[in-house]
Write a protein that holds these residues in place. Structure first.
Motif, PDB file in Angstrom:
ATOM      1  N   LYS A  25       0.811  -1.205   0.000  1.00 10.48           N
ATOM      2  CA  LYS A  25       0.000   0.000   0.000  1.00 10.48           C
ATOM      3  C   LYS A  25       0.853   1.266   0.000  1.00 10.48           C
ATOM      4  O   LYS A  25       1.847   1.357   0.701  1.00 10.48           O
ATOM      5  N   CYS A  26       0.415   2.245  -0.799  1.00 17.63           N
ATOM      6  CA  CYS A  26       1.084   3.549  -0.847  1.00 17.63           C
ATOM      7  C   CYS A  26       0.670   4.390   0.360  1.00 17.63           C
ATOM      8  O   CYS A  26      -0.387   4.197   0.935  1.00 17.63           O
ATOM      9  N   SER A  27       1.508   5.349   0.677  1.00 19.77           N
ATOM     10  CA  SER A  27       1.232   6.279   1.765  1.00 19.77           C
ATOM     11  C   SER A  27       0.020   7.149   1.453  1.00 19.77           C
ATOM     12  O   SER A  27      -0.243   7.480   0.298  1.00 19.77           O
ATOM     13  N   TYR A  28      -0.687   7.545   2.484  1.00 24.45           N
ATOM     14  CA  TYR A  28      -1.801   8.486   2.349  1.00 24.45           C
ATOM     15  C   TYR A  28      -1.282   9.832   1.838  1.00 24.45           C
ATOM     16  O   TYR A  28      -1.970  10.544   1.128  1.00 24.45           O
ATOM     17  N   TYR A  29      -0.043  10.172   2.176  1.00 20.22           N
ATOM     18  CA  TYR A  29       0.541  11.474   1.844  1.00 20.22           C
ATOM     19  C   TYR A  29       1.285  11.487   0.518  1.00 20.22           C
ATOM     20  O   TYR A  29       1.534  12.545  -0.038  1.00 20.22           O
ATOM     21  N   LEU A  31       1.906   8.927  -3.186  1.00 18.49           N
ATOM     22  CA  LEU A  31       1.782   7.689  -3.948  1.00 18.49           C
ATOM     23  C   LEU A  31       3.155   7.093  -4.264  1.00 18.49           C
ATOM     24  O   LEU A  31       3.250   5.955  -4.705  1.00 18.49           O
ATOM     25  N   ALA A  32       4.218   7.862  -4.039  1.00 21.23           N
ATOM     26  CA  ALA A  32       5.573   7.397  -4.340  1.00 21.23           C
ATOM     27  C   ALA A  32       6.264   6.766  -3.141  1.00 21.23           C
ATOM     28  O   ALA A  32       7.369   6.241  -3.261  1.00 21.23           O
ATOM     29  N   LEU A  33       5.620   6.813  -1.976  1.00 19.05           N
ATOM     30  CA  LEU A  33       6.217   6.271  -0.750  1.00 19.05           C
ATOM     31  C   LEU A  33       5.302   5.209  -0.147  1.00 19.05           C
ATOM     32  O   LEU A  33       4.082   5.262  -0.325  1.00 19.05           O
ATOM     33  N   PRO A  34       5.874   4.250   0.604  1.00 22.81           N
ATOM     34  CA  PRO A  34       5.035   3.218   1.212  1.00 22.81           C
ATOM     35  C   PRO A  34       4.249   3.746   2.410  1.00 22.81           C
ATOM     36  O   PRO A  34       4.603   4.751   3.012  1.00 22.81           O
ATOM     37  N   SER A  35       3.195   3.037   2.736  1.00 21.03           N
ATOM     38  CA  SER A  35       2.365   3.377   3.891  1.00 21.03           C
ATOM     39  C   SER A  35       3.135   3.145   5.184  1.00 21.03           C
ATOM     40  O   SER A  35       3.893   2.184   5.307  1.00 21.03           O
ATOM     41  N   SER A  36       2.921   4.020   6.141  1.00 22.81           N
ATOM     42  CA  SER A  36       3.591   3.861   7.442  1.00 22.81           C
ATOM     43  C   SER A  36       3.044   2.669   8.203  1.00 22.81           C
ATOM     44  O   SER A  36       3.672   2.181   9.138  1.00 22.81           O
ATOM     45  N   SER A  37       1.880   2.178   7.803  1.00 23.93           N
ATOM     46  CA  SER A  37       1.300   1.031   8.503  1.00 23.93           C
ATOM     47  C   SER A  37       2.001  -0.272   8.119  1.00 23.93           C
ATOM     48  O   SER A  37       1.744  -1.304   8.724  1.00 23.93           O
ATOM     49  N   SER A  38       2.857  -0.215   7.107  1.00 22.10           N
ATOM     50  CA  SER A  38       3.539  -1.451   6.700  1.00 22.10           C
ATOM     51  C   SER A  38       4.996  -1.216   6.331  1.00 22.10           C
ATOM     52  O   SER A  38       5.395  -1.418   5.199  1.00 22.10           O
ATOM     53  N   PRO A  39       5.833  -0.791   7.302  1.00 23.23           N
ATOM     54  CA  PRO A  39       7.254  -0.622   6.986  1.00 23.23           C
ATOM     55  C   PRO A  39       7.930  -1.925   6.596  1.00 23.23           C
ATOM     56  O   PRO A  39       9.004  -1.921   6.016  1.00 23.23           O
ATOM     57  N   THR A 166       1.637  -2.709  -6.015  1.00 22.28           N
ATOM     58  CA  THR A 166       1.779  -4.122  -6.365  1.00 22.28           C
ATOM     59  C   THR A 166       1.920  -4.916  -5.070  1.00 22.28           C
ATOM     60  O   THR A 166       2.422  -4.392  -4.079  1.00 22.28           O
ATOM     61  N   ASP A 167       1.469  -6.170  -5.084  1.00 22.58           N
ATOM     62  CA  ASP A 167       1.562  -6.982  -3.868  1.00 22.58           C
ATOM     63  C   ASP A 167       2.951  -7.608  -3.715  1.00 22.58           C
ATOM     64  O   ASP A 167       3.340  -7.981  -2.621  1.00 22.58           O
ATOM     65  N   VAL A 168       3.688  -7.716  -4.805  1.00 20.76           N
ATOM     66  CA  VAL A 168       5.077  -8.181  -4.768  1.00 20.76           C
ATOM     67  C   VAL A 168       5.914  -7.207  -5.587  1.00 20.76           C
ATOM     68  O   VAL A 168       5.398  -6.490  -6.430  1.00 20.76           O
ATOM     69  N   LEU A 169       7.192  -7.199  -5.336  1.00 25.61           N
ATOM     70  CA  LEU A 169       8.092  -6.325  -6.074  1.00 25.61           C
ATOM     71  C   LEU A 169       8.306  -6.896  -7.474  1.00 25.61           C
ATOM     72  O   LEU A 169       8.764  -8.024  -7.614  1.00 25.61           O
ATOM     73  N   PRO A 170       7.954  -6.143  -8.527  1.00 26.38           N
ATOM     74  CA  PRO A 170       8.176  -6.660  -9.885  1.00 26.38           C
ATOM     75  C   PRO A 170       9.672  -6.863 -10.154  1.00 26.38           C
ATOM     76  O   PRO A 170      10.495  -6.006  -9.830  1.00 26.38           O
TER      77      PRO A 170
END
Length: 196
Positions: A25-29, A31-39, A166-170
């Motif tokens: 999941k992308c960050s709420y803030y 789209l280029a960074l990951p969500s803080s809920s899933s480091p 993506t759910d896995v890293l391409p």
């Protein structure tokens, strides 16, 4: 917000391309960074051998980075989708993790691009140029799946693009050496339609 600021500081001081080696999941803030809920979304088994772009920067609109782009088409099958290079001359490039779980913003028949992050560098032509990007035969490279936007006034920051979840890293692998010119893209913080 704290996690985003931490990532911004890391990006300023670390040239390591594995900064882009995350899925989920992308960050709420941004789209280029990951969500803080899933480091834990960072893929620790990936290495940056080969280099890629060590000069990426976080800017107001997004993250500016040089990527080796391969245009792909999305094919849907149930809750998963596969990616296939559009250029039939690239049949030697195998998309290793091509069966991805259906995520928001990805639609069957759509044209997207795989931005190869840790591509190798071909020797420079001059002091002012970085040289071409190269994929070595038999070596795996990690990518980001992006949706390029039409050229606009933002093109001075690079091709405006949205990083897709993506759910896995391409990952890709080339059966023979492949050389191409890296493209400067701007992985937008917001949906590109909202900015343009």
């Amino acid at each position: 917000m704290t996690f985003r600021r931490l990532l911004e500081v890391i990006a300023q001081y670390s040239p390591d391309p594995t900064f882009f080696a995350w899925a989920g999941k992308c960050s709420y803030y941004s789209l280029a960074l990951p969500s803080s809920s899933s480091p834990s979304c960072f893929q620790t088994r990936v290495t940056a051998r080969g280099g890629g772009d060590h000069g990426y920067t976080i800017q107001k609109l997004g993250i500016q980075v040089n990527l080796l782009l391969i245009q792909v088409q999305v094919h849907s099958s149930g809750h998963r989708y596969t990616l296939q290079p559009l250029d039939t001359n690239l049949s030697h490039i195998m998309i290793v993790s091509s069966r991805l779980q259906q995520r928001p913003g990805v639609f069957a028949g759509e044209h997207c691009a795989l931005g190869i992050v840790n591509f190798d560098r071909w020797p420079r032509r001059s002091d002012n140029e970085d040289g071409d990007g190269v994929l070595l035969a038999g070596k795996q490279y990690f990518c980001v799946l992006i949706k390029p936007s039409p050229a606009s006034v933002l093109s001075s920051f690079g091709q405006p693009s949205q990083k897709l979840e993506t759910d896995v890293l391409p990952m890709i692998e080339s059966k023979r050496e492949y050389r191409a010119r890296p493209t400067t893209v701007c992985l937008m913080h917001m949906n590109t339609k909202a900015v343009l």
